[in-house]
Scaffold this motif. Structure first.
Motif, short mmCIF file in Angstrom:
data_model
loop_
_atom_site.label_atom_id
_atom_site.label_comp_id
_atom_site.label_asym_id
_atom_site.label_seq_id
_atom_site.Cartn_x
_atom_site.Cartn_y
_atom_site.Cartn_z
N ASN A 134 0.83 -1.20 0.00
CA ASN A 134 0.00 0.00 0.00
C ASN A 134 0.87 1.25 0.00
N GLU A 135 0.25 2.39 -0.23
CA GLU A 135 1.04 3.61 -0.41
C GLU A 135 1.56 4.20 0.90
N LYS A 136 0.67 4.47 1.87
CA LYS A 136 1.05 5.31 3.01
C LYS A 136 1.30 4.55 4.31
N THR A 137 0.42 3.63 4.69
CA THR A 137 0.52 2.98 5.99
C THR A 137 1.88 2.34 6.24
N PRO A 138 2.47 1.60 5.29
CA PRO A 138 3.78 0.99 5.55
C PRO A 138 4.85 2.00 5.93
N ARG A 139 4.82 3.19 5.33
CA ARG A 139 5.84 4.20 5.64
C ARG A 139 5.71 4.65 7.10
N LYS A 140 4.46 4.78 7.57
CA LYS A 140 4.25 5.15 8.97
C LYS A 140 4.77 4.07 9.90
N ILE A 141 4.49 2.81 9.56
CA ILE A 141 4.94 1.69 10.39
C ILE A 141 6.47 1.63 10.42
N ILE A 142 7.10 1.79 9.27
CA ILE A 142 8.57 1.73 9.20
C ILE A 142 9.19 2.81 10.08
N ARG A 143 8.66 4.04 9.98
CA ARG A 143 9.21 5.13 10.79
C ARG A 143 9.03 4.87 12.28
N LYS A 144 7.85 4.37 12.67
CA LYS A 144 7.59 4.12 14.08
C LYS A 144 8.48 3.00 14.63
#
Length: 373
Positions: free
Chosen positions: A253-263
């Motif tokens: 997916n576009e956005k959710t994975p980036r948030k998870i990676i950063r967290k």
């Protein structure tokens, strides 16, 4: 430690001793005085007989900052013609050739013009450090990669120019430049940060009191974290200590994975640990079936994980749950982080069953599960 490891350790120590020292001033927002403080330090160093040069400074037309430039030796910028415009960049080669003891380099997150030696200014800084030149630089917290989502939530703005967290990890010293919200707003209203026509716009947006307070808290926590990690690393260096291992499970997916990676990257930093990013490629997203958009998203996710010093695992399997459990067992993962499960109407029972199996399998392995917003 075997002979090869001993030799490598000694070589690393030699290289480290030759490398320049790296100091970063961190601010919560523009106008707190990072550049001013760097120039003050340059004057002090010059007064004490240190060969210090200005490699790149951006005054933003602020009178107080420009006044501090007087009397400081400056290495001229490199002029570049790009798309019909004359632009100026830091002259990396000129600084290396001049080889001062210390160089002041502002705007650490800056993206260099196309055709430069490096894409980003922080890469220029690393080149200077490798040459044995010490660097004093500055950055605002909104430019730190793993804080991007938090800053966006606070201020509603996505900052495009960012530095990997690993840049801060390489710093020998990280210093916070702190002001209260009242002091900062007073400076803004007095015209010490932006021109008069921009003041009200700033007050209505990024410089809202509630934004400043939250950004200030982020900056204080970030500097405290970096100091804490530096102390921990110095204390436990070369000592066998078991550390918590994290794994982020992502999709295309576009956005959710980036948030998870950063967290997860933030969690790993907090626990002085490494982290893995796992993508299980199912048959429906095989190379000949996955959409071009999702392929592009995945490439960007993997790139972000690498920039944050995470290890990327891409495994082909038609059973996501079993694959996650197997990686946890093989890699001794302590905590798995996932996005919020999507329970639609028809697939609800199947999705809930898969989620229950994931929880049960991880529980049997004594692995914690964190579901991230």
């Amino acid at each position: 430690m075997n002979k090869e490891q001993n030799a490598q350790h000694f070589l690393d120590m030699i290289r480290q001793s030759r490398r320049g020292k790296f100091k970063i001033y961190i601010g919560m927002i523009a106008g707190v005085g990072k550049t001013y403080r760097m120039l003050q330090e340059a004057h002090e160093l010059l007064k004490n007989g240190v060969d210090v040069q200005i490699g790149y400074i951006e005054t933003h037309g602020r009178a107080e900052t420009e006044a501090q430039l007087k009397g400081l030796p400056i290495i001229p910028r490199r002029k570049i013609f790009y798309k019909g415009k004359e632009l100026e960049e830091m002259d990396l080669q000129a600084i290396i050739q001049r080889h001062p003891e210390v160089v002041i380099v502002d705007e650490l997150a800056h993206t260099n013009v196309e055709g430069s030696i490096h894409e980003k200014r922080w890469q220029d800084v690393f080149a200077l450090l490798d040459e044995g030149i010490s660097v004093i630089s500055a950055v605002n917290i909104q430019h730190i990669e793993s804080l991007n989502e938090e800053v966006q939530d606070i201020a509603g703005i996505e900052v495009r120019e960012r530095i990997p967290d690993s840049v801060l990890e390489q710093a020998d010293e990280v210093v916070n430049i702190d002001l209260t919200a009242e002091e900062l707003v007073s400076r803004l209203k007095a015209g010490k940060i932006y021109r008069p026509e921009k003041i009200q716009v700033a007050l209505d947006n990024f410089f809202k009191a509630e934004n400043i307070l939250q950004l200030r808290e982020l900056a204080l926590k970030e500097v405290a974290l970096r100091v804490e990690k530096k102390v921990e690393n110095e204390v436990i260096e070369n000592v066998g200590v078991r550390r918590e291992r994290f794994m982020a499970c992502i999709s295309s997916n576009e956005k959710t994975p980036r948030k998870i990676i950063r967290k997860v990257a933030r969690l790993a930093t907090r626990y002085n640990s490494k982290f893995i990013v796992l993508y299980v490629q199912t048959p429906r997203e095989s190379n000949d079936r996955i959409s071009l958009a999702n392929q592009r998203y995945l490439i960007n996710h993997f790139k972000l994980a690498s920039e944050l010093k995470g290890e990327v695992l891409q495994i082909q399997s038609d059973n996501i749950i079993e694959t996650i459990a197997k990686v946890c067992k093989d890699r001794q993962i302590g905590t798995v982080c996932i996005g919020k499960p999507s329970f639609g109407k028809w697939p609800y029972i199947m999705a809930a069953a898969r989620y229950r199996k994931l929880v049960n399998d991880l529980s049997l392995l004594n692995v914690d599960l964190i579901v991230m917003a």
